[in-house]
Each structure stands twice: as structure tokens, then as C-alpha cells.
Design a protein around this motif. Structure first.
Motif, PDB file in Angstrom:
ATOM      1  N   ILE A   1       0.842  -1.183   0.000  1.00 13.86           N
ATOM      2  CA  ILE A   1       0.000   0.000   0.000  1.00 13.86           C
ATOM      3  C   ILE A   1       0.885   1.244   0.000  1.00 13.86           C
ATOM      4  N   GLY A   2       0.351   2.321  -0.600  1.00 11.27           N
ATOM      5  CA  GLY A   2       1.042   3.604  -0.573  1.00 11.27           C
ATOM      6  C   GLY A   2       1.392   4.109  -1.960  1.00 11.27           C
ATOM      7  N   PHE A   3       1.693   5.388  -2.042  1.00 15.86           N
ATOM      8  CA  PHE A   3       1.971   6.054  -3.310  1.00 15.86           C
ATOM      9  C   PHE A   3       3.475   6.330  -3.357  1.00 15.86           C
ATOM     10  N   ASP A   4       4.158   5.693  -4.281  1.00 11.24           N
ATOM     11  CA  ASP A   4       5.602   5.909  -4.393  1.00 11.24           C
ATOM     12  C   ASP A   4       5.866   7.242  -5.078  1.00 11.24           C
ATOM     13  N   ARG A   5       6.257   8.220  -4.306  1.00 13.34           N
ATOM     14  CA  ARG A   5       6.564   9.539  -4.885  1.00 13.34           C
ATOM     15  C   ARG A   5       8.075   9.817  -4.862  1.00 13.34           C
ATOM     16  N   THR A   6       8.859   8.772  -4.638  1.00 11.09           N
ATOM     17  CA  THR A   6      10.320   8.929  -4.714  1.00 11.09           C
ATOM     18  C   THR A   6      10.728   8.923  -6.178  1.00 11.09           C
ATOM     19  N   GLU A   7      12.020   8.996  -6.393  1.00  8.13           N
ATOM     20  CA  GLU A   7      12.515   8.988  -7.782  1.00  8.13           C
ATOM     21  C   GLU A   7      12.106   7.737  -8.535  1.00  8.13           C
ATOM     22  N   LYS A   8      11.944   6.636  -7.802  1.00 12.13           N
ATOM     23  CA  LYS A   8      11.514   5.390  -8.452  1.00 12.13           C
ATOM     24  C   LYS A   8      10.027   5.447  -8.822  1.00 12.13           C
ATOM     25  N   GLY A   9       9.335   6.333  -8.160  1.00 14.55           N
ATOM     26  CA  GLY A   9       7.909   6.474  -8.421  1.00 14.55           C
ATOM     27  C   GLY A   9       7.638   7.742  -9.218  1.00 14.55           C
ATOM     28  N   SER A  10       6.743   8.578  -8.699  1.00 15.85           N
ATOM     29  CA  SER A  10       6.344   9.780  -9.443  1.00 15.85           C
ATOM     30  C   SER A  10       7.400  10.870  -9.381  1.00 15.85           C
ATOM     31  N   GLY A  11       8.330  10.762  -8.458  1.00 12.51           N
ATOM     32  CA  GLY A  11       9.369  11.778  -8.368  1.00 12.51           C
ATOM     33  C   GLY A  11       8.925  13.079  -7.733  1.00 12.51           C
ATOM     34  N   ALA A  12       7.793  13.057  -7.071  1.00 16.55           N
ATOM     35  CA  ALA A  12       7.302  14.297  -6.442  1.00 16.55           C
ATOM     36  C   ALA A  12       8.265  14.801  -5.382  1.00 16.55           C
ATOM     37  N   THR A  13       9.031  13.908  -4.783  1.00 16.69           N
ATOM     38  CA  THR A  13       9.980  14.350  -3.750  1.00 16.69           C
ATOM     39  C   THR A  13      11.012  15.316  -4.322  1.00 16.69           C
ATOM     40  N   ASP A  14      11.251  15.201  -5.624  1.00 19.09           N
ATOM     41  CA  ASP A  14      12.212  16.103  -6.265  1.00 19.09           C
ATOM     42  C   ASP A  14      11.784  17.563  -6.234  1.00 19.09           C
ATOM     43  N   GLN A  15      10.509  17.800  -5.992  1.00 22.32           N
ATOM     44  CA  GLN A  15      10.022  19.183  -5.982  1.00 22.32           C
ATOM     45  C   GLN A  15      10.400  19.905  -4.688  1.00 22.32           C
ATOM     46  N   TYR A  16      10.913  19.162  -3.717  1.00 19.28           N
ATOM     47  CA  TYR A  16      11.331  19.802  -2.473  1.00 19.28           C
ATOM     48  C   TYR A  16      12.818  20.142  -2.537  1.00 19.28           C
ATOM     49  N   ALA A  17      13.272  20.980  -1.632  1.00 19.73           N
ATOM     50  CA  ALA A  17      14.707  21.262  -1.501  1.00 19.73           C
ATOM     51  C   ALA A  17      15.432  19.943  -1.239  1.00 19.73           C
ATOM     52  N   LYS A  18      16.678  19.905  -1.606  1.00 24.52           N
ATOM     53  CA  LYS A  18      17.474  18.676  -1.527  1.00 24.52           C
ATOM     54  C   LYS A  18      17.357  17.994  -0.166  1.00 24.52           C
ATOM     55  N   GLU A  19      17.517  18.795   0.896  1.00 24.76           N
ATOM     56  CA  GLU A  19      17.494  18.213   2.242  1.00 24.76           C
ATOM     57  C   GLU A  19      16.157  17.530   2.525  1.00 24.76           C
ATOM     58  N   VAL A  20      15.111  18.202   2.112  1.00 19.90           N
ATOM     59  CA  VAL A  20      13.764  17.672   2.380  1.00 19.90           C
ATOM     60  C   VAL A  20      13.507  16.467   1.494  1.00 19.90           C
ATOM     61  N   SER A  21      13.874  16.605   0.255  1.00 22.30           N
ATOM     62  CA  SER A  21      13.692  15.520  -0.692  1.00 22.30           C
ATOM     63  C   SER A  21      14.363  14.249  -0.185  1.00 22.30           C
TER      64      SER A  21
END
Lengths: 720, 720
Positions: free
Chosen positions: B576-596
Motif C-alpha cells: 500500500i502507498g503512493f511511491d513519490r520517490t525517484e523510483k515512483g512519481s518523483g514528487a519528492t524532487d520538488q522539495y529542496a534537496k534536504e527535504v527531498s
């Protein structure tokens, strides 16, 4: 300066609140300012004894607590209450007949013979040399009604000495009809939205439900139809019945039964049947099951109100059956549980070219005597539709073997909605005291409704509620008087509007005689005023389309002919008015001979109904000697002048009542004045196209053109 | 017995009202019971002097009259008020900087340097050997804010000795957004209907409008957008502008500006143009004319809020233009009059297959620096839509050259609507203090919003209002705290939720420390509770369709993919869950590096966002050592347990606060408990289909089947 403050500190908050938002209606119970009056009451009330212990007596005690603590400034009246025998203190006693001592039973015997199950007796008696006030009746709810009446004595500063009040309702079913939809919009509602918060029911019981019940019980209203006559079948699903049951539980101690509207096509919409034919076996058994289910949720459910085959609603005629078939089928399902059917006679068809005013009579009168015993036919006060003024509906008195219920409209669909102050009990009184002559002279509409004319076993009256979510319930505190007054007339249709106004003002605003007199003057002139500035001389149905807000005598483009104002006023170069005499539609024939003659004959027809029954030339001479055109214009102006007078009267109250209600009503009366002029100007400019005559002296000229009036739109007008 | 009554009579109505309907919000001003406290205040307040005479100072004096007469039991404070010089009595003085004596100007100089135009100073000073309390600021509205703060000191029983309070708002535009339609329905409104009675405006000014303004001013809210972002162009017609002007007039003395939503297609709908292309000359000039007209009606009009090209609303993209074209065109029209544009970034497209969470950022960030100076971009707190918990929106900090406004939702579309007690300032605080790292460590969301991070000239914050026609305004007195708390955080985004709760309780319910502590506990645990029983571990958007009432994780049949809960939780046999990491949708890339990095890495990702950013197996081991499935089930149970705790805490208050509010909240908390179980059971039964695992010990079993939950319908649920 410090001394000054210390003094102020002692002047506690005795004064009338500066910000009375009107929520408490006529149950204000503000502290009585006159110390002598207050002290006299206190000396009479050293104890409160109750001999019955049930939920209705409990709410009566609650009400005494609220009322006495408020009016007498007592912090908690409950300390005075006990359920034991009377001791040697003068006081108040609540008791039903069965709990009275044998001595009191004997003493009250003749009084009890005069009252029915809901009637009450308030009497001063001496017990063990001490004076007591006894509130009694055959049932607990009768004692509750007596308690409200007792509190009213204090609210209107009357003496508590030598009390001997015996009163009982003359009509059995005294109900409100809420045209409330399940999405909380209210058809023809102008006071906000529906107070029934269906979504949060049954688990959240708004305190407003209790206050609604208190207000109704205080005037003796004993039933409420919760939902719109243009019904949604969902109300009959278990999901909603559970909610209805929760409301019924709140209302039960107050003697108020819950009723619902039954959508005739419910067997198809929520029952999965292919038909709703009232003679179909599956349909019959579906309704029997459904009614049984309803009573499982609400053991004292009152019954159904039905609008069938009217304005697009489904009904028995969809299956080639008639109103008797439909009503009796439902009545049979309800009968085992004591429920009733209230079947509306408000029917007219776009396929019927006869005068709309005649259709309900034509359709229903032949069915006289054919309805089951637990069916009431609910008839609007007039034959069209809650117009500012209508002659009484010809069905009254014409169905001696059928109980007819009166349907009054409390909400002001055609009477200025919630901004215009119109005291409706004045109009209700006018209708109720009219003589139908059906059983000879003295056969008043009131006697039809209270059943005395034809010895009906079942009687009823309905009022279409003006209650909504506005904090003051009715959108305009002055219109609280219509809810109150409807209730009072439902209890006793012979009451005088003037007295109703007087008691309402004392309970709601003040006992200051200047205030009472001024507001009384405003109320008592208000209905004639609205008739004058909207529809004088029997004009009717000339309002704007849909929302019915403002004038629209020019409207002629609606799909159904009888929805168009031009159908009703028939103005042309030759004159104005609807000929309903034998030469015209013959609607006058539907009345008893004496009445028919009176209305048909121009010499005897009351001028307030002139254009209802006659088409007359613009030159026709009125009793005053002026022409119809001049008279019409002068009447419109008179209506405006009356509202000006109302505004002036109201202004004289500044500082004599609380600021909030003063300012609210002031704003509303100013709107009413503006709109009275709108009605006058729009109607006269329109009719002037046909009369081709100048306005007589004294009638103000419009500052707008007819086109401007025609172009006005109100895209989100309420209640539509 | 008589003696007893006489005593009772003296015990006047000091006690807390038994029937407090909550209308007075946190401005209760009930009489202070402790005579010593009251006396100490009275001794400080022998006179009230004001040195300015204008409508804002008048409403400040009105408020002092209401507040002091209520709390101190004075019948009329106005006797103490004068506009002359201070005499030899200790007292209170209201004055703007310009009216202060030269001596006081010098004394306050450094304080005035610390505050902006809306900031105030409350200070004890000695003048002619007498102690005075001075409330001052650069503007009248600053004095009004100071007056409310002064009254709060008394409301929370604080000392008036040696006062030295200097406070100023950190954000300029502190507005409410009303999603109110012209027919008075409220989109996502759960407190009745719109308080704007458009039909009766402009001539009828409901007293509620003034009380609304008082409540807002008391917390420093200085703007209100009257109508829904899903806009109706009619609001811009003269017929409605006249009504808007009447409201603006009521609000003006309270420092509140009126804003409207602008429907982008208005030039066609009410202007008769063939296009609404923002680059079309006719369109440009139509808007210029329209804005000019608006300012003729409302000289201090605030500006427009626009929802464009979002969820079916028209916008510049209809003409191949972009958000900059649209916003700047309106901004130019408003600029000459000082008006602003609040342009919403809540956009996502059904034609865009990228993760919905990424779309607003992708669309708006490239426009950084391209908007006119009087444009604010209004960004929801999270990238989806007001879910019970969301990580902060990646746009915050990502547009250094553009002022971003925060949009919080006060109404509880996804948070149990008006029945669930959820103290939102706790969540607002969580968002505001989160570090975006955009300018290095310490770049909190609060600093983006208050403009300090990138030195913005224009700053703003919006809260979608939870106000409606219910007598208590918010449908649930506990949710008044969210209106209050939003206002407090809009004034100062660095305030602590805990302190906000404390002061709100003291003003609203009681200063009794047991009451304060108990309600504080309930409020502070409530947000975590709702997240736990609805969407633990970063789950989101799993509610029912349309009305968003109750759970609907199974919904998979809606026309737009990103409207379906299954799009968000992606539960299947594997996890379960939405993969928003680089392997997934990559939404984490929209945050600053530290946060991402923090969010992408399973070791550092906060567990409350786990399933927001990661798709994980049911067997995944949580920090606690249990599997994800067990942990999820236990979290749902924990949410239910927390609500049980809230119910128990509340019950302990019986008799310590007034009966009406006690009972109302009790009913509501019981509904919340029932619905928390509903969420737990429906979600766990649904997810169990995929996990194929038993519930861990301690998690209660559902009494209903998944099918039963799926079959539940709510045909007239509110706010839809």
C-alpha cells in the motif's frame, strides 16, 4: 468618580436587554420591572406541587422554572417544587383529574364536563384555609396547556386572584405544515432554511427542536408535518424514519405528533414496485407494510398529508383511479394504528379549460361521504392560492358528510414574503367568520372547520409554517405573531384577531400601554394595507413568476394558461376583472344560494371582491362615487399611505423596546414601504395602458417606467 | 417558605446561563464571579478617555461597553466615557499616535518603531501622579485591535498592573474565504447556510453582520472574500455590488476589507463580449471598467480571488494563455485603486497523467518573478487537497520572487465536517513550522508566508471559513476554536497552538483551571486522533465521493482518475502507498534537496508521511517493530481510543460549564466516536482484502460487513 461606579455596580442588569435577537418568541419571560406586581406574584407562589410524574408534567415544570425565574427574578424555581402533598403554604398545583382528591373531583365536576381531553381548568381554591391555584385537566398535556396559560397571566401582568379559567380546543388536529425539503431548502420559505438538520439527526438533537415544541405547545399546536407536500419518498426509508423518530421523541412530551407527507409514487421509487396504482394488491400491501414500519419507529405517528395529482405530483389519477381510491387506500393502512390521512383538495389541471377557481369544488364535492372515517380533506382558505385576499373556498359547507380541514398559509408566499409586516390572524378571522349559509344563516366557515355545523367526528386545521433557521425563527419578529395567532385560532376559531394581537404584543414586547397600542394599530391595519398596495378590489394572482416576489401583472407567457396573471385580471380597453357570475365562468354557483346571489349582484357584492367576481369597465362607478380606474389608483395609494403610517407608528417606539428588534423592524418596514410603492407603480403603469386614463389627484407618479419594472430580475430569490 | 423565597430573590442571575447557545463565540464577556478580581478591575477603570472621534474608535468604545458591562456587572459603561482630557482618576485611554501628547509621543517612541500600521501598544503609565492604561497605535484600527487585546486580559483574569504589551501582525492580508453561493448554499459548508442574506441586502442589515465583524476584528482578520471560488459572475453586476457595498459599510469600522471572486468568463456572461481572452483589448477594457465600477460602490474594495482553469472553472488557458496573462490582466485593472489579485495555485488536470501532487508546482514555479507586484499566489497547505494531514506544499519556498499566500481550510471538508472536534491550529502550526530548507536551515513555511524569507513586499494568508447560519456559527462550538485560531496564526504564524487553545477556552468557556486543562487536552489530542482514525501513516484522499462524508477507499469508478481513492492508496496484494520517490512519481524532487532526501529515504521519512511517499509491503517493519499491516490496524484503533478518551474527558465537565453547550458537544463527540469506528472498520475491512491478514490484538472487529459500508448512501449530505 469611584463612588459613581460603585453605584452603577449595584444597578444590576434589570433593564430590558439591548440586544434581543427575538429567538425567545413570545416566551420572553423578561423580569417584571414593577416590584409590586412581582412581589404579589411571589406571595402567591410559595410552593409548586405536582401530583403526576411523567415527561409532560416534567416539561411543564421546566417551563415554570424558565418562566418564573425569568419574570420574578428568582435564581432557581426548582427549589420550590415538590411532588408531595400541599402543605400550609399558598402555591400552585399541577394535577390531572385522576390524581385529584375526591373533594376536588367533586368540586370540579361541572367544569370537567365542559372540557375535552385537551381542555384545562385553572382555578383558585381554598385547601386547609390556604389559597391554592390548581391547574388541572383530564390529561397531562391539558395540564401543560394550562401551565402555559398560567404563565401568560404573569406575562401580561394579570391578577392571580380568584382564577376561574376553563378552556378547551374546538378543533382536534391543529397542525403545522412545513414545506421543508430534505436538502433543507424550504419551498416558499423566507426565514432562512429548514430547521430540520436531517444530516445530523438522529444523534444530534438541536436545542431548537425543543424550543420549537415549547412554542407550539404554548399555543396548543399538537401536530407537525415535517416535510414538503411536494414530497420526496426518501423520508419513508428507514434511514430517515430513524431521524423522524428522534424528532418525535423530542416533541412527544409537548403533546405534538409527527406527520409526514406521502409521495404517492413511493411504492415505485423506494419499494421497487412497477406501479403505484391504489387498487393494485402489491401496492396496497406495500403501504400496509410501510405504515407498520413507520409505527415501529414512531408508535404515536399522526398520519400522512398527501398532495396528489396536483401541479405535477403523482396520484391515483395516473392509474385512472380517483381521489377516493387513493385516500382510502392509505386510510386503511393507517387505520389499525389510529393514523389519519389529510388529503389536499388543491387541484387544478392545465387540461381543464374551466375557471381554475371552480375545479377543486367540481372534483371533490361529488365524493362527499365516500371517504373513510380517518380521512380529512384539506382545503385552502380560498379557491385560488393564498392570495392577499380571497373569498372563502366554496367547498366549505358543501361536503356535509366529509370532514374538511382548513389550510391557511402562515408563510407569506404572496404577501411580501418575510419583509412585509402583515398580521394574518386578521385575515384568518375574516375567513372563519364568513357565513357559508349552507345550513341556513350562521353557517360560518369556523363551524365547518370545528365540525359543529355537520357534527363531524374528526376535525382539523393546518397552517403552512413560516419557521426557518433565522435566529428569530420567522425572518421578521413581527411575523412571529402569525405563528402565534394561527395557533390561537386553531385552538379556538372564534377568537378575535384584536385580542390575539394584544396578548402577543404583551408577551413579546412590553406591557407598556403605549407600546401595546402602537403595535396593535400597526398589526391591525397591516392586512388591509397589503391588499391595497398589491391586489385591491378582488384582484388576484398578479405577482411575478416563480419566486412570486413583486408585481407581474404583465406576465402572459407561461406554459399553463392559469399560471399567467393575465388569466386572472383580464384587463383590456373595456375594463378589468374576472367575470365569475353566471354570465362568466359561473363560479358563483358553487356557493350557497344566498352567497351566490350576494356575490353575483353588483349592488351586494362586497367591493373587496369586486374584480374577483366581475369584469367591469374602467368607468364603473364605485360606491364612493369615483370611477373604478380612479378608485383602483386611490386604493394602491392608500396602501402605500398605510405603510407610511406603519413606519411612523413604529418610529415612535424607539427607546421603548430593545434596540435590536426596534432597528430590525424599522429596516423591514422601510423595505415594505419601498415595495408597496413598487407594487403601486408597476400595477398602475401596467393597467394604465388599457384604461388610458390619468392618475387621479393624490396618487403619486412612478419614478420608473413600466419597462424598467418588467426588466427587473431576482435570480436567487428565496423559497422558489 | 416565604422567607426562603425572599432570599432566593436576592440571589440574582449571577450564575452562568444554563442555556448558552454559543452565539457569542469567544466574546462571551460573562460576569467575573470572583468579587475581588472584579473589584480590582473596577478600581483601575474610573474613566475611559478617547482622543479620536471616528467610526473605528466608536466601535472600540461599543466593545468596551459590551465587554466591561458584562464582565464587571456594570449596567452602562458609557457613563464613564468622555472625549476630554484625562482628569485625576485612573482609567483607560484610547488614542492614535498623532493625538498623543508630545510627552507620551517621546515616551513611546521606541515602541512605535517596533510596530507597523496595524500594531498596537498597551501600556501602564503615570500621568499627573495617576496611573493610566493607554491603548495606542498608528491607526484607529490598531487601537481597536488593542482594545480587543485589553478585553482579553480581563476575560482571562489577568492583572492590569504594569502593562507593557507591544504587538503587531506579521502578515498583511489576513482573509477569510467564504465558499458561499448566491443561493445561500455553502460549498463544503457544514454549519447551515450562508450568513449573507443576499435577497434582503442592501436594505436589511442582519445584526449578525456586525457580530461577524466583531469576531474577526477581535483576532485581527482584516479581509473577507464573500463568495465562492467556484464563482458566479452575477456578483459583479450593479444589483449585487450594491449589496456588497452595504456589507462593506458594516465591516469598514472593524478594519475589514471586502474581496470578491472574479469569474474569468464574466466578460461574456454579464458583459456581452464574445471572448474572455485576457489579451483581448475589449476584455482588458471591460475589466478596467468593471473594476472602476466596483470601486465606485466600494472605495476600499480589497481585490479579486480567482480560481482559474481548475476543476472546470474558466481561465486564461481556454484561450491558449497562461496564469501570468490572466492574473496580470486583472492586476493591472486593480492597481490604480490599490486592489490585489489572489490567484489560486490549486490546479490539476485530468489530461495530465503525472502525479496530481506534482502539477501545481510544475505549472507555477516556472512563472516565478513574472507576476505583477499586486498579485499573490494562493497555495493550499499541501499538494493534494486539505487532507487530514499532508506534508507541506513544495511550492512554499520555491518561488522566491513571488509572494505566496497560505490557504488553510477551516471548514472540515475532509475532517469529519462539523460533527468532529478537530483543533486545526495544531495542524496549522505543524505546517507553518516545517522547514523548507529553501534558503538553508530555518527556512520555515511561516517565513515564506510572512515574507521574511525572501523579503516580500506583499504578504497574505487565507482560511476557508467554517461559518454558517447555525446559531453558534460553526455548527459545533468546539470548532469556533478553529476560526479563532486561524485568526491568531494569521496575525502571528509563530504562535503556539497550545497557547491559542488556552486563551480560547478561557474566553469561551471558563477560567476554572480544571475546565481549561480538560478542554485543552481534548483539543490538543484531537488532530492526531482524526488522522489516526481516517488516514494514518500518510494515507490520503480515501473518503466517499461528492460529499466527502465518511470513508470510501474502494471508490474506483469516477471519470477522472485522480478523483478516485484507489489512485492515492494503491493498495494491492503487494502492499500500500503512493511511491513519490525517484523510483515512483518523483514528487519528492520538488522539495529542496534536504527535504527531498528526508522524504525519499525510508529511514528518515517521518512515519506520518510514510504512505504519502512510499509504496510498502504489508510486511514492512515499522519503527515500533510491528508490520505495516498491524501498525495500520493499531493506528486506526488508536484513533478510536483517542476519541473515547475525548468523550470521557468531556463528560467530566458536566456541571462545570453551561448545560446547553455541554450537551451539544457531548452529542457531537458521541457521533465522532461512532464515525471514528466507521472509518476504522470500513478502511480495515477494505485493506484486509489485499493484506489477507488478521487484525492484531487490541483492534476491535467490525460489526458490519464491507458490503454494508459500501452500500451506505447519504442522499442529501450537506456542503456538496
Amino acid at each position: 468618580m469611584f463612588r459613581k461606579i460603585s453605584l452603577i455596580l449595584l444597578m444590576l442588569t434589570f433593564a430590558i436587554s439591548e440586544a434581543d435577537n427575538g429567538y425567545n418568541l413570545w416566551l420572553q419571560y423578561v423580569q417584571i420591572e414593577d416590584v409590586n406586581v412581582r412581589q404579589a406574584y411571589i406571595e402567591k407562589l410559595n410552593q409548586i406541587v405536582y401530583l403526576n410524574d411523567n415527561e409532560t408534567i416534567n416539561v411543564a415544570l421546566d417551563e415554570l422554572n424558565i418562566g418564573l425565574s425569568g419574570m420574578l427574578g428568582l435564581s432557581d424555581v426548582s427549589a420550590l417544587v415538590n411532588s408531595e402533598k400541599i402543605n400550609n403554604e399558598s402555591g400552585l398545583m399541577l394535577a390531572t383529574y385522576s390524581t385529584l382528591s375526591d373533594g376536588l373531583k367533586r368540586e370540579f365536576k361541572s367544569d370537567f364536563n365542559k372540557i375535552n381531553e385537551e381542555g384545562f381548568i385553572i382555578k383558585s381554591v381554598i385547601i386547609n384555609n390556604v389559597s391554592q391555584i390548581i391547574i388541572t385537566g383530564k390529561t397531562e398535556v391539558a395540564v401543560l396547556y394550562g401551565t402555559f396559560r398560567f404563565l401568560k397571566l404573569l406575562q401580561s401582568h394579570q391578577s392571580l386572584n380568584n382564577l376561574n379559567i376553563i378552556d378547551a380546543p374546538k378543533i382536534q388536529k391543529r397542525v403545522l405544515n412545513h414545506w421543508d425539503n430534505l436538502d433543507r431548502t424550504v419551498e416558499r420559505g423566507y426565514s432562512g432554511f429548514s430547521i430540520w438538520d436531517w444530516h445530523r439527526l438522529p444523534d444530534y438533537l438541536d436545542f431548537r427542536y425543543t424550543d420549537y415544541a415549547r412554542a407550539n405547545a404554548s399555543v396548543g399546536i399538537n401536530g407537525t408535518v415535517l416535510n414538503n407536500v411536494n414530497a420526496n419518498a426518501n423520508i419513508l426509508t428507514p434511514q430517515y424514519l430513524e431521524k423522524v423518530a428522534a424528532l418525535a421523541k423530542v416533541f412527544r412530551p409537548y403533546g405534538i405528533k409527527v406527520y409526514l407527507t406521502a409521495r404517492f409514487s413511493a411504492p415505485m421509487e423506494i419499494g421497487g414496485l412497477k406501479t403505484s396504482d391504489p387498487l393494485d394488491e402489491d401496492v396496497i400491501s406495500w403501504w400496509k407494510q410501510k405504515v407498520k414500519e413507520v409505527y415501529q419507529f414512531i408508535p404515536d405517528f399522526g398520519g400522512f398529508l398527501v398532495k396528489a395529482n396536483s401541479e405535477g405530483q403523482p396520484g391515483p389519477q395516473n392509474y385512472g383511479r380517483n381521489h377516493v381510491d387513493g385516500a382510502n387506500m392509505l386510510a386503511e393502512a393507517l387505520n389499525p394504528f389510529g393514523g389519519i390521512v389529510m388529503w389536499r383538495a388543491f387541484v387544478y389541471s392545465e387540461h381543464d379549460t374551466t375557471d381554475r377557481a371552480k375545479q377543486a369544488y367540481s372534483e371533490f364535492v361529488p365524493f362527499d361521504g365516500k371517504f373513510k372515517d380517518n380521512v380529512l380533506i384539506q382545503v385552502k382558505n380560498g379557491a385560488i392560492d393564498f392570495q392577499p385576499r380571497e373569498p372563502f373556498h366554496p367547498m366549505f359547507g358543501a361536503m356535509p358528510k366529509t370532514p374538511l380541514m382548513m389550510e391557511f398559509q402562515i408563510t407569506q408566499e404572496y404577501l411580501g414574503q418575510s419583509t412585509h409586516t402583515v398580521f394574518l390572524p386578521k385575515f384568518y378571522e375574516e375567513v372563519l367568520k364568513t357565513d357559508t349559509y349552507r345550513e341556513g344563516k350562521g353557517s360560518t366557515v369556523a363551524k365547518v372547520i370545528d365540525g359543529s355545523l355537520n357534527n363531524q367526528k374528526l376535525t382539523g386545521i393546518a397552517g403552512v409554517s413560516n419557521v426557518g433557521t433565522d435566529i428569530n425563527w420567522t425572518g421578521n419578529v413581527m411575523l412571529q405573531a402569525n405563528w402565534y395567532g394561527y395557533g390561537r385560532l386553531a385552538w379556538n376559531p372564534d377568537l378575535k384577531a384584536e385580542n390575539i394581537a394584544n396578548e402577543w404584543i404583551r408577551m413579546t414586547f412590553s406591557n407598556d400601554i403605549a407600546v401595546v397600542k402602537t403595535i396593535e394599530d400597526i398589526l391591525l391595519m397591516s392586512h388591509e394595507a397589503v391588499v391595497n398596495y398589491m391586489t385591491p378590489f378582488g384582484l388576484h394572482h398578479i405577482m411575478a413568476t416563480g419566486h412570486h416576489y413583486g408585481p407581474g401583472p404583465w406576465v402572459a407567457n407561461l406554459s399553463r394558461p392559469e399560471w399567467n396573471p393575465v388569466y386572472y385580471h383580464k384587463a383590456d380597453a373595456n375594463g378589468i376583472g374576472f367575470d365569475r357570475t353566471e354570465k362568466g365562468s359561473g363560479a358563483t354557483d358553487q356557493y350557497a344560494k344566498e352567497v351566490s346571489k350576494e356575490f353575483s349582484n353588483l349592488n351586494s357584492c362586497p367591493e373587496e371582491y369586486l374584480l374577483w367576481f366581475h369584469h367591469l369597465s374602467w368607468e364603473y362607478k364605485l360606491k364612493s362615487g369615483v370611477t373604478l380606474w380612479d378608485g383602483l389608483a386611490l386604493k394602491y395609494q392608500e396602501g402605500v399611505n398605510q405603510v407610511k403610517q406603519m413606519v411612523d407608528y413604529w418610529k415612535s417606539l424607539e427607546g421603548k423596546i430593545d434596540q435590536q428588534r426596534f432597528k430590525e423592524v424599522e429596516m423591514l418596514l422601510n423595505i415594505q414601504l419601498k415595495e408597496a410603492k413598487w407594487w403601486r407603480d408597476a400595477c398602475l403603469l401596467y393597467f394604465q395602458q388599457f384604461s388610458k386614463k390619468q392618475l387621479p389627484q393624490g396618487v403619486e407618479k412612478s419614478t420608473k417606467s413600466l419597462e424598467e419594472f418588467k426588466n427587473m430580475t431576482f435570480p436567487f430569490a428565496p423559497g422558489n
